[in-house]
Scaffold this motif. Structure first.
Motif, PDB file in Angstrom:
ATOM      1  N   GLY A 262      10.796   6.428  12.710  1.00 39.96           N
ATOM      2  CA  GLY A 262      10.697   8.003  11.939  1.00 39.96           C
ATOM      3  C   GLY A 262      10.784   7.439  11.110  1.00 39.96           C
ATOM      4  O   GLY A 262       9.656   6.940  10.590  1.00 39.96           O
ATOM      5  N   ASP A 263      10.506   8.839   9.835  1.00 41.70           N
ATOM      6  CA  ASP A 263      10.382   8.564   8.184  1.00 41.70           C
ATOM      7  C   ASP A 263      11.625   9.099   7.780  1.00 41.70           C
ATOM      8  O   ASP A 263      11.947   9.304   6.654  1.00 41.70           O
ATOM      9  CB  ASP A 263       9.853  10.486   8.419  1.00 41.70           C
ATOM     10  N   ALA A 264      12.880   7.763   8.074  1.00 37.41           N
ATOM     11  CA  ALA A 264      14.272   8.045   7.969  1.00 37.41           C
ATOM     12  C   ALA A 264      13.935   6.840   6.930  1.00 37.41           C
ATOM     13  O   ALA A 264      13.053   6.268   6.443  1.00 37.41           O
ATOM     14  CB  ALA A 264      14.745   6.798   9.389  1.00 37.41           C
ATOM     15  N   ARG A 265      15.395   7.028   6.173  1.00 33.29           N
ATOM     16  CA  ARG A 265      15.425   6.345   4.941  1.00 33.29           C
ATOM     17  C   ARG A 265      16.130   4.874   5.325  1.00 33.29           C
ATOM     18  O   ARG A 265      17.354   4.502   5.795  1.00 33.29           O
ATOM     19  CB  ARG A 265      16.203   6.449   3.894  1.00 33.29           C
ATOM     20  N   GLY A 266      15.527   3.495   5.044  1.00 34.47           N
ATOM     21  CA  GLY A 266      15.823   3.358   5.346  1.00 34.47           C
ATOM     22  C   GLY A 266      17.553   2.067   5.191  1.00 34.47           C
ATOM     23  O   GLY A 266      18.264   1.052   5.512  1.00 34.47           O
ATOM     24  N   ASP A 267      17.698   2.983   4.116  1.00 30.83           N
ATOM     25  CA  ASP A 267      19.576   2.106   3.946  1.00 30.83           C
ATOM     26  C   ASP A 267      20.221   3.167   4.188  1.00 30.83           C
ATOM     27  O   ASP A 267      21.106   2.848   4.498  1.00 30.83           O
ATOM     28  CB  ASP A 267      19.184   2.648   2.169  1.00 30.83           C
ATOM     29  N   ASP A 268      19.526   3.774   5.383  1.00 32.30           N
ATOM     30  CA  ASP A 268      20.405   5.278   6.057  1.00 32.30           C
ATOM     31  C   ASP A 268      20.635   4.249   7.135  1.00 32.30           C
ATOM     32  O   ASP A 268      21.718   4.246   7.843  1.00 32.30           O
ATOM     33  CB  ASP A 268      19.839   6.218   6.345  1.00 32.30           C
ATOM     34  N   ILE A 269      19.756   3.154   7.226  1.00 29.94           N
ATOM     35  CA  ILE A 269      19.136   2.990   8.598  1.00 29.94           C
ATOM     36  C   ILE A 269      20.629   1.428   8.891  1.00 29.94           C
ATOM     37  O   ILE A 269      21.044   1.311   9.945  1.00 29.94           O
ATOM     38  CB  ILE A 269      17.886   1.962   9.040  1.00 29.94           C
ATOM     39  N   VAL A 270      20.459   0.726   7.588  1.00 28.02           N
ATOM     40  CA  VAL A 270      21.233  -0.921   7.237  1.00 28.02           C
ATOM     41  C   VAL A 270      22.798   0.138   7.642  1.00 28.02           C
ATOM     42  O   VAL A 270      23.267  -0.379   7.931  1.00 28.02           O
ATOM     43  CB  VAL A 270      21.363  -0.880   6.112  1.00 28.02           C
ATOM     44  N   SER A 299      11.804   2.355   2.736  1.00 29.89           N
ATOM     45  CA  SER A 299      11.784   1.009   2.692  1.00 29.89           C
ATOM     46  C   SER A 299      12.010  -0.099   1.296  1.00 29.89           C
ATOM     47  O   SER A 299      11.863  -0.599   0.640  1.00 29.89           O
ATOM     48  CB  SER A 299       9.994   0.223   3.787  1.00 29.89           C
ATOM     49  N   PRO A 300      13.655   0.080   0.885  1.00 32.19           N
ATOM     50  CA  PRO A 300      13.562  -0.223  -0.268  1.00 32.19           C
ATOM     51  C   PRO A 300      14.176  -1.900  -0.026  1.00 32.19           C
ATOM     52  O   PRO A 300      14.579  -2.295   1.658  1.00 32.19           O
ATOM     53  CB  PRO A 300      15.011  -0.321  -0.678  1.00 32.19           C
ATOM     54  N   LYS A 301      13.955  -2.978  -0.703  1.00 30.13           N
ATOM     55  CA  LYS A 301      14.182  -4.536  -0.447  1.00 30.13           C
ATOM     56  C   LYS A 301      14.759  -4.514   0.094  1.00 30.13           C
ATOM     57  O   LYS A 301      14.827  -5.618   1.297  1.00 30.13           O
ATOM     58  CB  LYS A 301      14.134  -4.544  -1.834  1.00 30.13           C
ATOM     59  N   LEU A 327       5.209  -1.577  -1.953  1.00 27.57           N
ATOM     60  CA  LEU A 327       6.083  -2.151  -0.402  1.00 27.57           C
ATOM     61  C   LEU A 327       4.910  -3.277   0.632  1.00 27.57           C
ATOM     62  O   LEU A 327       5.630  -4.010   0.475  1.00 27.57           O
ATOM     63  CB  LEU A 327       6.058  -0.547   1.096  1.00 27.57           C
ATOM     64  N   LEU A 328       3.711  -2.922   0.186  1.00 21.10           N
ATOM     65  CA  LEU A 328       3.477  -3.918   1.371  1.00 21.10           C
ATOM     66  C   LEU A 328       3.193  -5.383   0.124  1.00 21.10           C
ATOM     67  O   LEU A 328       3.011  -6.332   1.329  1.00 21.10           O
ATOM     68  CB  LEU A 328       1.340  -3.926   0.506  1.00 21.10           C
ATOM     69  N   GLU A 329       3.266  -5.301  -0.951  1.00 20.53           N
ATOM     70  CA  GLU A 329       3.827  -5.986  -1.523  1.00 20.53           C
ATOM     71  C   GLU A 329       4.549  -7.016  -1.565  1.00 20.53           C
ATOM     72  O   GLU A 329       4.785  -8.081  -1.066  1.00 20.53           O
ATOM     73  CB  GLU A 329       2.983  -6.746  -3.292  1.00 20.53           C
ATOM     74  N   GLY A 330       5.310  -6.045  -1.172  1.00 18.66           N
ATOM     75  CA  GLY A 330       6.997  -6.042  -1.153  1.00 18.66           C
ATOM     76  C   GLY A 330       7.404  -7.136   0.135  1.00 18.66           C
ATOM     77  O   GLY A 330       8.497  -8.205   0.016  1.00 18.66           O
ATOM     78  N   LEU A 331       6.789  -6.804   1.050  1.00 12.89           N
ATOM     79  CA  LEU A 331       6.958  -6.928   2.215  1.00 12.89           C
ATOM     80  C   LEU A 331       7.020  -8.220   2.381  1.00 12.89           C
ATOM     81  O   LEU A 331       7.048  -9.562   2.934  1.00 12.89           O
ATOM     82  CB  LEU A 331       6.299  -5.646   3.717  1.00 12.89           C
ATOM     83  N   VAL A 332       5.558  -9.005   2.274  1.00 12.84           N
ATOM     84  CA  VAL A 332       4.186  -9.781   1.885  1.00 12.84           C
ATOM     85  C   VAL A 332       5.426 -11.041   1.354  1.00 12.84           C
ATOM     86  O   VAL A 332       5.851 -12.403   1.666  1.00 12.84           O
ATOM     87  CB  VAL A 332       3.412 -10.171   1.840  1.00 12.84           C
ATOM     88  N   SER A 333       5.551 -11.152   0.007  1.00 15.64           N
ATOM     89  CA  SER A 333       6.610 -11.025  -0.403  1.00 15.64           C
ATOM     90  C   SER A 333       8.314 -12.496  -0.613  1.00 15.64           C
ATOM     91  O   SER A 333       8.300 -13.113  -0.258  1.00 15.64           O
ATOM     92  CB  SER A 333       7.003 -10.711  -2.243  1.00 15.64           C
ATOM     93  N   VAL A 334       8.174 -10.795   0.876  1.00 21.06           N
ATOM     94  CA  VAL A 334       9.713 -10.885   1.594  1.00 21.06           C
ATOM     95  C   VAL A 334       9.519 -12.253   3.128  1.00 21.06           C
ATOM     96  O   VAL A 334      10.224 -13.038   2.489  1.00 21.06           O
ATOM     97  CB  VAL A 334      10.582 -10.364   1.942  1.00 21.06           C
TER      98      VAL A 334
END
Length: 398
Positions: A262-270, A299-301, A327-334
């Motif tokens: 959905g539109d949840a926060r990534g830190d909440d999911i973790v 979507s934090p690191k 975010l796109l660059e961060g995702l590809v960098s990781v």
């Protein structure tokens, strides 16, 4: 066969999950996209011009049966289409209904904020007027501005959908029979051969939202009440009631796993994942539907690193600069050194401001410019997949 279809839902979400179970194809519908928008000089309603047309491509015989229907949360770009669809279903006799849901999950706003003390009922009704619930032309005494006003408009949509679901005998979130939220020791649910673990919203988050809602209603002056309600529905740092209350599901079926956010926060999911004590092995998922259309705020690191996936899905069209270039660059960098695929529901994405890549320093203004720049800066086995022009959906086979 397990397939997720990400439909052309403009800046919203509309997903169809398809898989085989006991010799039959089973389908789920998650979210229904936003209100009608003008696209290429024509009005496009996602639920009618995309969803129903896609269902007719898949199956010629009606009704179209979904094992599960779900609205992740009450934002217009997720709820509007299913509010409209269920209204249409109620307008005709059951034999003529084109869609049938065997089960439906949805947390309405009233369910989320909980019962209001009698002493605050009048103030709650007053707040409901300014949130868009008024239908008789009364003048709101409190007005929200900007993104808060836009998000708050989805509250009456949620009330309408909840009423429709009651009339269709689909209310109550069975087998939960309550607000769907993260609960320790809550067993995984099974729907037509698929296992579902609820990974959002956090119960503690809902308790805080309820407390803030009651405090907002208790404000004695109009400016104070406006400020309190504005904060509840603001998307700044994504603290809005709708997004923080998104239903998040880990779906496991036929040896494949999908995290639908959905539109949840990534830190909440973790945080929820850790609270539930889910095993590390399950974090390596096949498909991750990126939260909030690829907003960098959601979507934090730490979230990106926590869930290594094979397929990353972005349902967006550039509205609000989603998906965000950082975010796109961060995702590809990781994860770009692995064989991953970035999936986009729309190719024609342009950003309000140019973005300069941290690696390589290339300035880009659109997705079309960014993807080759990312390839040059981060060479590796990663690739992209964009919904073909003229196709109603992006099909991702797992």
């Amino acid at each position: 066969m397990v397939m997720l279809e990400a439909l052309n839902a403009l800046y919203g979400d509309c997903l169809i999950l398809r898989y085989d179970h006991e010799g039959q194809e089973r389908r789920w519908l998650i979210d229904g996209g936003p209100r009608a928008e003008t696209v290429g000089g024509k009005m496009l309603a996602v639920w009618k011009d995309v969803l129903l047309c896609r269902l007719e491509e898949i199956q010629k015989v009606q009704p179209f049966v979904f094992e599960l229907g779900m609205v992740s949360h009450i934002d217009d770009d997720h709820i509007n289409g299913l509010m409209a669809l269920t209204s249409d279903l109620l307008a005709v006799a059951p034999p003529a209904r084109v869609v049938k849901f065997n089960k439906f999950w949805f947390n309405s706003f009233d369910d989320l904020v909980g019962p209001t003390p009698a002493s605050l009922t009048a103030m709650r009704n007053d707040a409901a007027i300014q949130l868009g619930a008024d239908t008789v032309g009364r003048v709101p005494s409190v007005k929200l501005a900007g993104d808060g006003a836009a998000v708050a408009q989805s509250v009456p949509q949620g009330n309408k959908l909840a009423a429709n679901l009651r009339k269709l005998s689909l209310a109550g979130n069975p087998p939960f029979n309550d607000v769907i939220s993260v609960q320790k020791n809550q067993p995984a649910q099974t729907v037509a051969g698929a296992s579902i673990t609820i990974v959002g919203p956090l119960q503690k988050r809902l308790e805080k939202l309820r407390d803030k809602w009651k405090k907002a209603l208790q404000q004695q002056t109009t400016p104070a009440k406006t400020a309190a309600l504005q904060e509840l529905f603001s998307t700044r740092l994504d603290s809005s009631v709708p997004n923080l209350s998104s239903i998040v599901m880990l779906v496991e079926v036929a040896g494949r796993s999908l995290l639908l956010t959905g539109d949840a926060r990534g830190d909440d999911i973790v945080k929820a994942w850790k609270e539930l004590g889910l095993p590390d092995a399950k974090r390596k998922i096949d498909l991750l539907k990126m939260p909030h259309h690829g907003s960098k705020v959601n979507s934090p690191k730490s979230f990106i690193e926590f869930f290594p996936a094979t397929h990353y899905v972005f349902s967006a069209d550039g509205h609000y600069d989603n998906p965000d270039p950082p975010l796109l660059e961060g995702l590809v960098s990781v994860h770009g050194n692995r064989k991953i695929v970035l999936h986009f529901t729309n190719a024609d994405i342009n950003w309000s401001k140019p973005y300069v890549l941290k690696k390589g320093g290339v300035k880009v203004k659109s997705l079309a410019e960014m993807l080759p720049a990312l390839k040059a800066a981060y060479p590796g086995p990663w690739s992209e997949n964009i919904r073909p022009s003229g196709k109603l959906s992006l099909e991702i086979t797992l």
